[in-house]
Every structure is written in structure tokens, then in C-alpha cells.
Design a protein around this motif. Sequence first.
Motif, PDB file in Angstrom:
ATOM      1  N   LEU A  81      -1.703  -7.091 -11.099  1.00 14.17           N
ATOM      2  CA  LEU A  81      -2.188  -6.237 -12.194  1.00 14.17           C
ATOM      3  C   LEU A  81      -3.672  -5.895 -12.011  1.00 14.17           C
ATOM      4  N   GLU A  82      -3.940  -4.590 -11.821  1.00 14.08           N
ATOM      5  CA  GLU A  82      -5.295  -4.055 -11.674  1.00 14.08           C
ATOM      6  C   GLU A  82      -6.089  -4.712 -10.538  1.00 14.08           C
ATOM      7  N   PHE A  83      -5.375  -5.193  -9.523  1.00 19.00           N
ATOM      8  CA  PHE A  83      -6.059  -5.822  -8.388  1.00 19.00           C
ATOM      9  C   PHE A  83      -7.058  -4.850  -7.761  1.00 19.00           C
ATOM     10  N   ASP A  84      -8.255  -5.335  -7.444  1.00 17.41           N
ATOM     11  CA  ASP A  84      -9.342  -4.505  -6.920  1.00 17.41           C
ATOM     12  C   ASP A  84      -9.324  -4.519  -5.387  1.00 17.41           C
ATOM     13  N   PHE A  85      -8.589  -3.580  -4.786  1.00 12.40           N
ATOM     14  CA  PHE A  85      -8.510  -3.477  -3.332  1.00 12.40           C
ATOM     15  C   PHE A  85      -9.866  -3.099  -2.734  1.00 12.40           C
ATOM     16  N   GLU A  86     -10.612  -2.266  -3.439  1.00 17.97           N
ATOM     17  CA  GLU A  86     -11.895  -1.803  -2.916  1.00 17.97           C
ATOM     18  C   GLU A  86     -12.859  -2.977  -2.708  1.00 17.97           C
ATOM     19  N   LYS A  87     -12.907  -3.856  -3.675  1.00 11.22           N
ATOM     20  CA  LYS A  87     -13.759  -5.044  -3.564  1.00 11.22           C
ATOM     21  C   LYS A  87     -13.255  -5.959  -2.450  1.00 11.22           C
ATOM     22  N   ALA A  88     -11.941  -6.117  -2.369  1.00 14.18           N
ATOM     23  CA  ALA A  88     -11.359  -7.037  -1.387  1.00 14.18           C
ATOM     24  C   ALA A  88     -11.514  -6.539   0.047  1.00 14.18           C
ATOM     25  N   LEU A  89     -11.459  -5.233   0.256  1.00 14.65           N
ATOM     26  CA  LEU A  89     -11.517  -4.671   1.610  1.00 14.65           C
ATOM     27  C   LEU A  89     -12.912  -4.180   2.005  1.00 14.65           C
ATOM     28  N   GLY A  90     -13.787  -4.005   1.010  1.00 12.56           N
ATOM     29  CA  GLY A  90     -15.136  -3.558   1.310  1.00 12.56           C
ATOM     30  C   GLY A  90     -15.233  -2.124   1.778  1.00 12.56           C
ATOM     31  N   LYS A  91     -14.259  -1.306   1.399  1.00 15.32           N
ATOM     32  CA  LYS A  91     -14.240   0.116   1.762  1.00 15.32           C
ATOM     33  C   LYS A  91     -13.795   0.930   0.544  1.00 15.32           C
ATOM     34  N   PRO A  92     -14.122   2.215   0.499  1.00 13.59           N
ATOM     35  CA  PRO A  92     -13.560   3.058  -0.566  1.00 13.59           C
ATOM     36  C   PRO A  92     -12.033   3.082  -0.450  1.00 13.59           C
ATOM     37  N   VAL A  93     -11.341   2.884  -1.575  1.00 14.49           N
ATOM     38  CA  VAL A  93      -9.877   2.776  -1.563  1.00 14.49           C
ATOM     39  C   VAL A  93      -9.277   3.641  -2.664  1.00 14.49           C
ATOM     40  N   LYS A  94      -8.185   4.327  -2.330  1.00 11.15           N
ATOM     41  CA  LYS A  94      -7.380   5.017  -3.330  1.00 11.15           C
ATOM     42  C   LYS A  94      -5.975   4.435  -3.285  1.00 11.15           C
ATOM     43  N   VAL A  95      -5.467   4.039  -4.464  1.00  5.36           N
ATOM     44  CA  VAL A  95      -4.138   3.450  -4.574  1.00  5.36           C
ATOM     45  C   VAL A  95      -3.226   4.411  -5.312  1.00  5.36           C
ATOM     46  N   ILE A  96      -2.018   4.574  -4.801  1.00  5.89           N
ATOM     47  CA  ILE A  96      -1.036   5.486  -5.370  1.00  5.89           C
ATOM     48  C   ILE A  96       0.344   4.835  -5.209  1.00  5.89           C
ATOM     49  N   ASN A  97       1.286   5.197  -6.040  1.00  5.55           N
ATOM     50  CA  ASN A  97       2.643   4.699  -5.868  1.00  5.55           C
ATOM     51  C   ASN A  97       3.155   5.065  -4.474  1.00  5.55           C
TER      52      ASN A  97
END
Length: 231
Positions: A81-97
Motif C-alpha cells: 500500500l502506497e509503497f515508495d518505489f522512487e525512494k527505494a530505487l533512488g530514481k524518478p519512478v512512475k507506477v501504473i497498473n
Amino acid sequence: MKKKILVIDIGGSNVKLMISAEEKRRKFPSGPKLAPEETIKGIKETAEGWDFDAVSIGFPAPVKQGKIAVDQPKHLGKGWLEFDFEKALGKPVKVINDAALQALGSHRDGRMLFLGFGTGLGSALVWDGFVLSLELGDLPYVDHEIIEARVSDIALERDGKKAWRKEAIYVVEQLKSSFIAEHVVLGGGNAGLLEDELPKGVELGHNRNAFPGGVRLWETDADGKPKWRVI
């Protein structure tokens, strides 16, 4: 300078990574216990040696405003739930279904419905610069079941190929009509079972369409505004 995009397609069986249309895909196993921390570790290890500026992620669950909207997707573990991929990967991230990612990469013109036959039933609608994620597998069906229960991996194993194909074709035709779609593109691991019985206006896509979909997510117009709006 054009951004180099790492595209990640998280599925119920594997997490697939793509850095270009030519480069061979890399992957690592997924499954019903896959959690965010394990996924990030797998992504970093699997993408080692690849240089990229930004990341596009297709995720098999509802996504709202770029954030995962459920704690435990149907075919993965908990903690999303609302996991922050951008923080975890250190890159700009866009998440989509994930189905929306495939749909965006498959779109050529007009009003297109995407249906993904795999572990479950993925779905999305694309038209005129818009991408609408759908959860059509949750629609009510006969005998108080949902659509997904009749066209999933489990249904295929339970009912056999002949019965599964008949049900899947019926579902495709009805959903095409319901959404007034000019085209329907079928994806997912089981779509190939329908190849010999495709109705008019329906075609097979390819899992590799996730890559152009991930690249398109970052496209902008002359004013720097996104070309595609994900709803």
C-alpha cells in the motif's frame, strides 16, 4: 537529451525488466509471497550493469495517482500500500497498473480495450491521450462468481482448454461491445490459446509491448506536458 527508461513489469509469476527493445529481457521469480523489500532487492540485482535515468513500473493491482492502492494484491504478498518505489530505487519512478502499461504500449489509434489473460484478468482502455485502468475481472458473472474466476489460470486448469477458450471468447466479445471499443488487444500468458478463434476487431498483442508503454509514460509535448494522462 532523451531519457533512458528502465521498464519493470511485475507479474504473478515473474518480475520482468527491460532497458530497450533490442536488449534481452531479464527476470526473476515472483509469487504469492513477494513483498516490496524482496522486489527492490531483486530489481537492483537483476538490473546490475544497466544505465538508466528513470523507471516505469507495471503493477498487478489498482494504482491511484502513481501509488499502489492495496496492501496485498491478489497474487503477491503484503506491504504494498502506497509503497515508495522512487525512494527505494533512488530514481524518478512512475507506477501504473500492469495491464494499463501493456495497453499503452499496444495502442495504435482509436478506442482500444486491452485484456490480459494470465494469472487473473488484466484490463485497460486507451483513447486520445488517455489511459484508463480497469478491474473488469471483478465484474459479477454467472452463479455469483466474478469474470476472473472463469478465465483465470485456475479456470483453465479446472475446466480444460476447450471450455476455457469458449468462455474467454464470449467474455472478449461482450466486453468489446460494452466499451464500444474499435479494437481489442489480448495479452498475458494464455492469450495465445485464443489465436485460432479471434473475433473481428480482436488481435493478439505481445508481452514486449510493456516496454514501449513504459517509454510512452515519460513522453512530453512541445510544452513539456505529459502526452498521456493515466486515470
